[in-house]
Design an enzyme around this catalytic site. Structure first.
Site, PDB file in Angstrom:
ATOM      1  N   HIS A 167      46.773  41.133  46.192  1.00 43.38           N
ATOM      2  CA  HIS A 167      46.042  39.881  46.375  1.00 43.38           C
ATOM      3  C   HIS A 167      44.684  40.152  47.016  1.00 43.38           C
ATOM      4  O   HIS A 167      44.530  41.071  47.827  1.00 43.38           O
ATOM      5  CB  HIS A 167      46.838  38.926  47.266  1.00 43.38           C
ATOM      6  CG  HIS A 167      48.032  38.330  46.594  1.00 43.38           C
ATOM      7  ND1 HIS A 167      47.959  37.686  45.383  1.00 43.38           N
ATOM      8  CD2 HIS A 167      49.344  38.273  46.980  1.00 43.38           C
ATOM      9  CE1 HIS A 167      49.165  37.253  45.045  1.00 43.38           C
ATOM     10  NE2 HIS A 167      50.026  37.606  45.994  1.00 43.38           N
ATOM     11  N   CYS A 223      42.098  39.457  42.473  1.00 44.26           N
ATOM     12  CA  CYS A 223      41.306  38.260  42.167  1.00 44.26           C
ATOM     13  C   CYS A 223      40.005  38.245  42.953  1.00 44.26           C
ATOM     14  O   CYS A 223      39.859  38.911  43.983  1.00 44.26           O
ATOM     15  CB  CYS A 223      42.113  37.007  42.480  1.00 44.26           C
ATOM     16  SG  CYS A 223      43.515  36.784  41.387  1.00 44.26           S
TER      17      CYS A 223
END
Length: 646
Positions: free
Chosen positions: A285, A334
């Site tokens: 993440h 991301c």
């Protein structure tokens, strides 16, 4: 025995004649070879072999009193044999050479009969006019082979040795060269090579090289407060294997806290130096803020500040400070924008050193996805990266191919696109060779650090009182994940239905035990050992503060009384792999610094982002959604500070 060299074939009187002289040979080191001589004369003939020690001197060969002399060829030497009868007549054979090629790549067939076998082929050359040409070849043979060089298919009558040498070359010396190698048994030909002779200003630039190659791979999957991921297991494992094929020293780590990430990065930075190629890869993440990328640690709280993250740009800055020849950061994470209304802290701009590359798995303000591919999860960026990374292209060209293929993937078309940023000023490739000349001291220090993080326990054969033998061996799945294998090797005369189990002290959490993970691990362990009877995964080795002791329990049924028994043995395996680096000591130092300073790695405002996965569909995302409920900024929380802990 000393004295002048006897003349070849010298005969003292005609009644004693050598009818077959020994022949010179060329063999690999430690090859057993036999030299033979045959003489005719009256009565019983005596033989004595001599070895040339130095010019004009020779000594008897111990045990060399037969017509055949068998010896193990250790180094190149010359031999001669003296034959005499009981009438004080003697004759000397011709001198022969036993030439030894010290190569471990001879590839000789087991039934080799002495025919020429080429061990060294000439190599192509490009040199300027007036330079010196030297082409080398070598072959084994019994008898020793003869050499004849050819240029453009025509024999060079004066070039009949294993080295062709021409001084002061001109354009006429250019062409295709090869060598005929033969003895009485057979003729062989070397591979043809091209020799180019050019003007001094036409010489091609020297090939780009690295003084070393080092890579740090981090994959975070089991988050305390955010959705878990699947892909980093396979992504990190497969990329590590590919980079090792390219000559990189790879450290691969899973599930790190922020302090552990900082400690690992600090160790990685210390392995870099002038001329080194460095790669930092992250899968997990992450998000983007004000042009900077932040990597989220597994212990990040749900309502987090960027002090719980690692700033990628700071890592690149530290890599450049080490004067690397190539610095590459690859991010499969991301890049959604958050907290854009807060100004970031100051980061010194990267100097104009060049040869830095960012390979982003997705573009700005976009998500990165992981997909199920044949039952195995992988980040879609890393899937295509692994497909192309072994190619001998400039590193940016490799990433361009990754971008093109990912852009055609129907699962993420219009959702994810690779972005490449770089300051490349040289066509450097991940396949470039390593040249350590002039950097041996730095290489020695890196070797020490490298061995420390990759030391495996030695396998051991345990013998139990009941007569059963169990072998315990080890394999590194990642630099902080060790797998122990127990295999039954011998079953006792009075035992049956034997099984074995493994446990450890202190116990370690199996980070792969969560639902859906066993299939991923089975695919990685498939070829790790030959049918072990039991396996034990030791995970999160970076947290170890003491040695690991394995307990091996053997369960069996005794054939005399049909009762079930258990015997146990303990095995101290120390601190394997990255555990020996004691990263936890660095994390303790980091925490003390946090208590005295607001400066930290990746600090920004206290605005929090909440992350979730998209509804069920073929791909799952690694993303962080902005949570409006926690977006308000409390006035007493610090703004972003310098991340200076590296």
């Amino acid at each position: 025995m000393t004295g002048p060299h006897p003349k070849p074939g010298q005969i003292m009187i005609k009644e004693l004649v050598i009818v077959r002289h020994p022949v010179s040979v060329c063999v690999p080191v430690n090859y057993k070879v036999t030299l033979s001589v045959l003489a005719e004369g009256k009565g019983i003939l005596n033989y004595q072999w001599f070895l040339e020690k130095e010019k004009e001197n020779y000594v008897e060969v111990p045990g060399g009193a037969q017509s055949d002399l068998t010896l193990k060829a250790v180094k190149t030497q010359r031999f001669v044999c003296r034959v005499n009868d009981h009438f004080n007549n003697c004759a000397f054979s011709e001198w022969v050479k036993v030439k030894v090629l010290d190569t471990n790549k001879s590839g000789l067939p087991t039934d080799w009969q002495g025919e020429p076998h080429i061990a060294v082929n000439p190599k192509p050359q490009t040199l300027k006019q007036g330079g010196k040409l030297a082409l080398c070849c070598a072959a084994f043979g019994i008898p020793a082979p003869r050499y004849q060089w050819y240029r453009n298919g025509q024999p060079l009558l004066d070039k009949m040795s294993d080295v062709l040498q021409i001084n002061d070359v001109t354009a006429e010396h250019g062409g295709s060269y090869l060598c005929s190698i033969s003895n009485v048994l057979e003729e062989r030909w070397t591979e043809p090579v091209d020799v180019h002779v050019v003007q001094p200003n036409q010489l091609p630039p020297p090939a780009l090289t690295a003084t070393d190659k080092v890579a740090l791979l981090i994959g975070n999957l089991n988050y305390s407060n955010y959705p878990s991921l699947m892909a980093p297991i396979v992504d990190v494992h497969e990329l590590a294997n590919l980079l090792q094929q390219l000559g990189f020293r790879v450290v691969s780590l899973l599930d790190l806290t922020r302090e552990e990430m900082l400690a690992a990065i600090d160790e990685f930075i210390q392995l870099l130096d002038r001329g080194v190629y460095g790669i930092f890869y992250y899968a997990g993440h992450g998000y983007e803020h004000a042009g900077r990328n932040y990597l989220i640690a597994v212990d990040a709280p749900q309502s987090y500040q960027t002090k719980n993250c690692v700033c990628v740009q700071r890592v690149m800055y530290k890599m450049q400070e080490r004067q690397t020849a190539l610095s590459v950061i690859l991010l499969d994470t991301c890049r959604k924008w958050y907290n854009q209304h807060h100004l970031p802290s100051f980061i010194e701009p990267l100097g104009p050193k060049g040869n830095t590359v960012y390979g982003y798995g997705t573009c700005e303000d976009a998500e990165a996805y992981e997909v199920q591919d044949g039952g195995r999860s992988s980040g879609i960026f890393t899937k295509y990266l692994n497909k192309h990374i072994l190619q001998q292209d400039k590193v940016t060209h490799v990433l361009e191919k990754v971008s093109e293929e990912l852009g055609k993937d129907p699962l993420v078309k219009g959702k994810q696109a690779v972005e490449i940023k770089h300051t490349m000023k040289e066509p450097r490739s991940l396949t470039d060779a390593v040249r350590t000349s002039g950097h041996t001291k730095e290489l020695h220090l890196r070797n020490i650090c490298w061995r420390q993080a990759n030391e495996l326990p030695r396998k051991k054969l345990l013998r139990f009182l009941c007569g059963v033998e169990v072998e315990v061996s080890f394999s590194a799945l990642f630099s902080n994940v060790l797998v122990a294998f127990a295999t039954l090797k011998t079953v006792g005369d009075h035992t049956q239905d034997c099984t074995v189990t493994l446990s450890s002290t202190p116990p370690t959490e199996d980070i792969f035990s969560r639902p859906g993970r066993s299939e991923e691990m089975d695919s990685l362990l498939l070829n790790a050992s030959e049918n072990p009877d039991c396996t034990l995964r030791l995970c999160s080795l970076q947290k170890l503060k003491e040695s690991v002791v394995l307990k091996v329990d053997l369960h069996y049924t005794h054939t005399d009384n049909n009762l079930r028994h258990t015997e146990s043995q303990h095995m101290d395996i120390g601190k394997p792999l990255v555990a020996s680096c004691k990263l936890y000591k660095r994390t303790q130092t980091t925490k003390r610094q946090d208590s005295t300073s607001v400066q930290s790695m990746g600090n920004i405002s206290s605005s929090a982002s909440q992350r979730h996965q998209t509804p069920a569909r073929p791909c799952h995302t690694r993303k962080a959604f902005y949570d409006a409920k926690t977006a308000s900024v409390r006035s007493n929380e610090p703004e972003e500070n310098d991340e200076n802990e590296l």
